[in-house]
Each structure stands twice: as C-alpha cells, then as structure tokens.
Design a protein around this motif. Structure first.
Motif, PDB file in Angstrom:
ATOM      1  N   PRO A   1      -6.063  -9.455  14.993  1.00 17.85           N
ATOM      2  CA  PRO A   1      -4.925  -9.055  14.234  1.00 17.85           C
ATOM      3  C   PRO A   1      -4.506  -7.611  14.219  1.00 17.85           C
ATOM      4  O   PRO A   1      -4.604  -6.790  13.216  1.00 17.85           O
ATOM      5  CB  PRO A   1      -5.370  -9.464  12.695  1.00 17.85           C
ATOM      6  N   LEU A   2      -4.029  -7.314  15.416  1.00 26.00           N
ATOM      7  CA  LEU A   2      -3.854  -5.930  15.651  1.00 26.00           C
ATOM      8  C   LEU A   2      -2.471  -5.212  14.606  1.00 26.00           C
ATOM      9  O   LEU A   2      -2.663  -4.133  14.293  1.00 26.00           O
ATOM     10  CB  LEU A   2      -3.183  -5.753  17.114  1.00 26.00           C
ATOM     11  N   ALA A   3      -1.602  -6.170  14.338  1.00 26.16           N
ATOM     12  CA  ALA A   3      -0.779  -5.549  13.464  1.00 26.16           C
ATOM     13  C   ALA A   3      -1.019  -5.360  11.992  1.00 26.16           C
ATOM     14  O   ALA A   3      -0.846  -4.251  11.540  1.00 26.16           O
ATOM     15  CB  ALA A   3       0.573  -6.863  13.355  1.00 26.16           C
ATOM     16  N   THR A   4      -2.011  -5.940  11.459  1.00 27.33           N
ATOM     17  CA  THR A   4      -2.911  -5.858  10.448  1.00 27.33           C
ATOM     18  C   THR A   4      -3.485  -4.448  10.447  1.00 27.33           C
ATOM     19  O   THR A   4      -3.505  -3.416   9.545  1.00 27.33           O
ATOM     20  CB  THR A   4      -3.684  -6.774   9.869  1.00 27.33           C
TER      21      THR A   4
ATOM     22  N   LEU B   1      -3.930   1.057   9.088  1.00 25.55           N
ATOM     23  CA  LEU B   1      -4.249   2.760   9.351  1.00 25.55           C
ATOM     24  C   LEU B   1      -3.145   3.438   9.153  1.00 25.55           C
ATOM     25  O   LEU B   1      -3.232   4.628   8.323  1.00 25.55           O
ATOM     26  CB  LEU B   1      -4.576   2.580  10.844  1.00 25.55           C
ATOM     27  N   ILE B   2      -1.771   2.977   9.157  1.00 28.02           N
ATOM     28  CA  ILE B   2      -0.591   3.945   8.651  1.00 28.02           C
ATOM     29  C   ILE B   2      -0.711   3.973   7.300  1.00 28.02           C
ATOM     30  O   ILE B   2      -0.577   5.115   6.709  1.00 28.02           O
ATOM     31  CB  ILE B   2       0.496   3.115   9.106  1.00 28.02           C
ATOM     32  N   GLY B   3      -0.988   2.839   6.391  1.00 25.76           N
ATOM     33  CA  GLY B   3      -0.899   3.000   5.031  1.00 25.76           C
ATOM     34  C   GLY B   3      -2.104   3.831   4.472  1.00 25.76           C
ATOM     35  O   GLY B   3      -1.974   4.455   3.408  1.00 25.76           O
ATOM     36  N   ALA B   4      -3.272   3.709   4.973  1.00 26.89           N
ATOM     37  CA  ALA B   4      -4.431   4.702   4.795  1.00 26.89           C
ATOM     38  C   ALA B   4      -4.198   6.200   4.840  1.00 26.89           C
ATOM     39  O   ALA B   4      -4.641   7.049   4.210  1.00 26.89           O
ATOM     40  CB  ALA B   4      -5.762   4.420   5.588  1.00 26.89           C
ATOM     41  N   CYS B   5      -3.303   6.533   5.989  1.00 26.10           N
ATOM     42  CA  CYS B   5      -2.857   7.972   6.072  1.00 26.10           C
ATOM     43  C   CYS B   5      -1.630   8.133   5.408  1.00 26.10           C
ATOM     44  O   CYS B   5      -1.689   9.549   4.849  1.00 26.10           O
ATOM     45  CB  CYS B   5      -2.455   8.151   7.598  1.00 26.10           C
ATOM     46  N   ALA B   6      -0.893   7.448   4.995  1.00 22.21           N
ATOM     47  CA  ALA B   6       0.623   7.625   4.358  1.00 22.21           C
ATOM     48  C   ALA B   6       0.192   7.861   2.893  1.00 22.21           C
ATOM     49  O   ALA B   6       0.841   8.733   2.362  1.00 22.21           O
ATOM     50  CB  ALA B   6       1.453   6.504   4.527  1.00 22.21           C
ATOM     51  N   LEU B   7      -0.633   7.016   2.327  1.00 23.93           N
ATOM     52  CA  LEU B   7      -0.385   7.274   0.822  1.00 23.93           C
ATOM     53  C   LEU B   7      -1.228   8.717   0.413  1.00 23.93           C
ATOM     54  O   LEU B   7      -0.497   9.402  -0.611  1.00 23.93           O
ATOM     55  CB  LEU B   7      -1.714   6.098   0.186  1.00 23.93           C
ATOM     56  N   PRO B   8      -2.224   9.101   0.986  1.00 29.54           N
ATOM     57  CA  PRO B   8      -2.926  10.381   0.487  1.00 29.54           C
ATOM     58  C   PRO B   8      -1.737  11.672   0.908  1.00 29.54           C
ATOM     59  O   PRO B   8      -1.515  12.531   0.226  1.00 29.54           O
ATOM     60  CB  PRO B   8      -4.245  10.597   1.203  1.00 29.54           C
ATOM     61  N   PHE B   9      -1.197  11.339   2.036  1.00 31.39           N
ATOM     62  CA  PHE B   9      -0.155  12.214   2.462  1.00 31.39           C
ATOM     63  C   PHE B   9       0.936  12.509   1.547  1.00 31.39           C
ATOM     64  O   PHE B   9       1.535  13.524   1.172  1.00 31.39           O
ATOM     65  CB  PHE B   9       0.245  12.082   3.885  1.00 31.39           C
ATOM     66  N   TRP B  10       1.501  11.355   1.163  1.00 34.07           N
ATOM     67  CA  TRP B  10       2.737  11.188   0.054  1.00 34.07           C
ATOM     68  C   TRP B  10       2.179  11.676  -1.178  1.00 34.07           C
ATOM     69  O   TRP B  10       2.753  12.554  -1.872  1.00 34.07           O
ATOM     70  CB  TRP B  10       3.154   9.715   0.003  1.00 34.07           C
TER      71      TRP B  10
END
Length: 96
Positions: free
Chosen positions: A28-31, A36-45
């Motif tokens: 499941p590459l999309a997942t 990974l995007i979300g794990a980086c985006a949330l703390p950045f945001w």
C-alpha cells in the motif's frame, strides 16, 4: 465547530485523490506516502507555519485536527492491512 468538518472533508478528498493516483499492487504505497506526508506536515503546521502566520489557536487546531487528521486517518491503514491479509501478503503487512 463546522470548520473542522469542512477541513476534514477536504483532507479526506485529498487522501482519496492520492490513493486513486497511486495504484495498489502488493504494497500500500499510497498509504505510506500519505502518512509520511502527514507525519511531517502536522508538526510543521502546529509548531511553525501556523504560528508564523499568526493564526489563532482555533484555526491551527481545526486545520491540524480536521484536514491533516482526516488525510492520515487510521482507517486507511486498517483497510490496506486487510487487503494484504486477503492477498496472503503477510510479509508486506509487517513491513508497513
């Protein structure tokens, strides 16, 4: 908090769009990419961008909870896990 609903809808639609773009084969590459995007985006945001833009804590939290939360929803991982089990891809299940 209607804004969380709107952000949640948009995050879910983005997740669906990315999932549709990336074909599901054995892994499941999309997942993986989405989480990974979300794990980086949330703390950045939460820790940088929201504060740099001087947004209220309500806006910061509603976007993080609604958009990023629905984008990286745990149910996506569970669906992919069951698909791998059904396809007898147990090794791929443990590698995600």
């Amino acid at each position: 908090m209607e804004i969380i609903f709107i952000w949640g809808m948009l995050g879910g639609l983005l997740r669906l769009g990315i999932t549709d773009l990336i074909n599901y084969h054995v892994f499941p590459l999309a997942t993986l990419i989405i989480n990974l995007i979300g794990a980086c985006a949330l703390p950045f945001w939460n820790n940088y961008l929201g504060k740099r833009l001087k947004l209220s804590s309500m806006v910061i939290n509603s976007f993080g909870t609604g958009f990023i939360g629905s984008f990286t929803t745990f149910s996506g991982i569970m669906i992919d896990s069951f698909k791998l089990i059904e396809a007898n891809q147990i090794f791929s299940l443990f590698s995600c």
